[in-house]
Design a protein around this motif. Sequence first.
Motif, PDB file in Angstrom:
ATOM      1  N   LYS A  75     -51.628 -25.383 -26.295  1.00 52.64           N
ATOM      2  CA  LYS A  75     -50.352 -24.755 -26.647  1.00 52.64           C
ATOM      3  C   LYS A  75     -49.280 -24.989 -25.570  1.00 52.64           C
ATOM      4  CE  LYS A  75     -48.748 -20.460 -28.780  1.00 52.64           C
ATOM      5  NZ  LYS A  75     -47.409 -20.753 -28.337  1.00 52.64           N
ATOM      6  N   GLN A  78     -47.435 -28.278 -25.953  1.00 51.11           N
ATOM      7  CA  GLN A  78     -46.925 -28.684 -27.276  1.00 51.11           C
ATOM      8  C   GLN A  78     -45.407 -28.858 -27.323  1.00 51.11           C
ATOM      9  OE1 GLN A  78     -48.504 -28.124 -30.768  1.00 51.11           O
ATOM     10  NE2 GLN A  78     -50.574 -28.317 -30.003  1.00 51.11           N
ATOM     11  N   GLU A  79     -44.696 -28.151 -26.441  1.00 50.84           N
ATOM     12  CA  GLU A  79     -43.227 -28.168 -26.552  1.00 50.84           C
ATOM     13  C   GLU A  79     -42.643 -29.337 -25.762  1.00 50.84           C
ATOM     14  OE1 GLU A  79     -41.440 -24.344 -26.035  1.00 50.84           O
ATOM     15  OE2 GLU A  79     -42.564 -23.525 -27.726  1.00 50.84           O
ATOM     16  N   ASP A  81     -40.253 -31.946 -24.371  1.00 50.09           N
ATOM     17  CA  ASP A  81     -38.797 -31.958 -24.164  1.00 50.09           C
ATOM     18  C   ASP A  81     -38.227 -33.361 -24.273  1.00 50.09           C
ATOM     19  OD1 ASP A  81     -38.312 -29.125 -23.287  1.00 50.09           O
ATOM     20  OD2 ASP A  81     -39.798 -29.697 -21.784  1.00 50.09           O
ATOM     21  N   GLY A 125     -40.408 -30.466 -33.994  1.00 46.44           N
ATOM     22  CA  GLY A 125     -40.565 -29.376 -33.017  1.00 46.44           C
ATOM     23  C   GLY A 125     -39.297 -29.222 -32.182  1.00 46.44           C
ATOM     24  N   MET A 126     -38.700 -30.351 -31.825  1.00 47.61           N
ATOM     25  CA  MET A 126     -37.454 -30.300 -31.034  1.00 47.61           C
ATOM     26  C   MET A 126     -36.348 -29.635 -31.842  1.00 47.61           C
ATOM     27  SD  MET A 126     -37.292 -34.056 -29.245  1.00 47.61           S
ATOM     28  CE  MET A 126     -38.427 -34.565 -27.965  1.00 47.61           C
ATOM     29  N   GLU A 128     -36.713 -27.483 -34.279  1.00 49.71           N
ATOM     30  CA  GLU A 128     -37.026 -26.042 -34.360  1.00 49.71           C
ATOM     31  C   GLU A 128     -36.578 -25.307 -33.096  1.00 49.71           C
ATOM     32  OE1 GLU A 128     -41.171 -24.576 -34.893  1.00 49.71           O
ATOM     33  OE2 GLU A 128     -41.023 -25.884 -36.662  1.00 49.71           O
ATOM     34  N   ARG A 129     -36.811 -25.945 -31.953  1.00 47.10           N
ATOM     35  CA  ARG A 129     -36.486 -25.299 -30.669  1.00 47.10           C
ATOM     36  C   ARG A 129     -35.033 -25.519 -30.271  1.00 47.10           C
ATOM     37  NH1 ARG A 129     -41.463 -27.649 -29.898  1.00 47.10           N
ATOM     38  NH2 ARG A 129     -40.696 -29.497 -28.817  1.00 47.10           N
ATOM     39  N   ARG A 131     -33.818 -28.140 -28.917  1.00 48.66           N
ATOM     40  CA  ARG A 131     -33.887 -28.654 -27.551  1.00 48.66           C
ATOM     41  C   ARG A 131     -34.685 -29.948 -27.553  1.00 48.66           C
ATOM     42  NH1 ARG A 131     -37.367 -24.905 -25.090  1.00 48.66           N
ATOM     43  NH2 ARG A 131     -38.977 -26.396 -24.545  1.00 48.66           N
ATOM     44  N   GLY A 132     -34.219 -30.965 -26.869  1.00 53.08           N
ATOM     45  CA  GLY A 132     -35.036 -32.168 -26.760  1.00 53.08           C
ATOM     46  C   GLY A 132     -34.213 -33.427 -26.544  1.00 53.08           C
TER      47      GLY A 132
END
Length: 251
Positions: A75, A78-79, A81, A125-126, A128-129, A131-132
Amino acid sequence: MNKIVLITGATSGIGLACARKFAENGDRLILTGRKVDRLNDIQEELSAKGTEVKTLVFDVRDREKAEKCLSELPKEWQEIDVLVNNAGLALGLEPEYAGSFEDWETMIDTNIKGLLTMTRLIVPGMVERDRGHIINIGSVAGDAAYAGGNVYCATKAAVKALSDGLRIDVANTAIRVTNLKPGLVETNFSNTRFHGDDERAANVYKGIKPLTGDDIADVAVYAANAPAHVQIAEVLILATHQASGSVIVRK
Ligand code: NDP
Ligand code: 8X3
């Protein structure tokens, strides 16, 4: 800020240089590639200097394996950047009417479809956040074709179109998209292009001081660390005596 940076094709050349430079920058790294031994050596080298490194072994053409490896990341990893879509290659320098079907498929599957796979798996995922950053390694070869470059040049023109397209698609988010377009960089690139003919590969860099992987990695790290409102959209990086894909002055 400490980021999670995933680099494809981190076992050699520009990808390896990016791994070392992002490590120096204090980032956490997910290094991916096909050669488990090389990945382990690089992980050991960078971990010894205090960098947190995860390695994932897959071929970017293997969508299922890529998806499985990413989904199995703990986990706290997973994020992602920064995605550096670097894995790629040129094969052959024959005229378009005489090229190898197999080489063409390998280039298209790796440079275009592999890059798209990674983008499709990681960018949601980026989004969703909110950010990236996606850093695609394109090439001067994508700006204009050169003799014998045909299919390789087409794949890098596709990298430009895909970078531009993605930039439009995420323009409503804080995500940034960069297309880095190097010229001659002395790596394993030409040995691969000439199927292991080292002498022919060495000739590509004769009479000119080529770029190094570090020269490209410096720009990647700069782009990733630019202020949040600054998007380094595209950078063409050439050796001083190279003016375009086909104009190279050798002394
Ligand atoms: P290298 O051959 O040194 O490195 C290429 C990297 O990509 C290696 O780690 C290689 O792994 C990996 N790779 C190739 N195919 C796959 C695949 N199917 N799945 C996973 N990894 C793969 O060359 P460069 O560092 O020069 O190339 C990196 C990128 O830079 C490429 O996209 C290339 O097109 C681009 N580029 C290179 C330039 C140059 O002059 N060198 C100039 C402009 C762009 P493995 O060892 O397992 O094959
Ligand atoms: C690699 C550089 O000029 O050999 O993309 O195409 S070149």
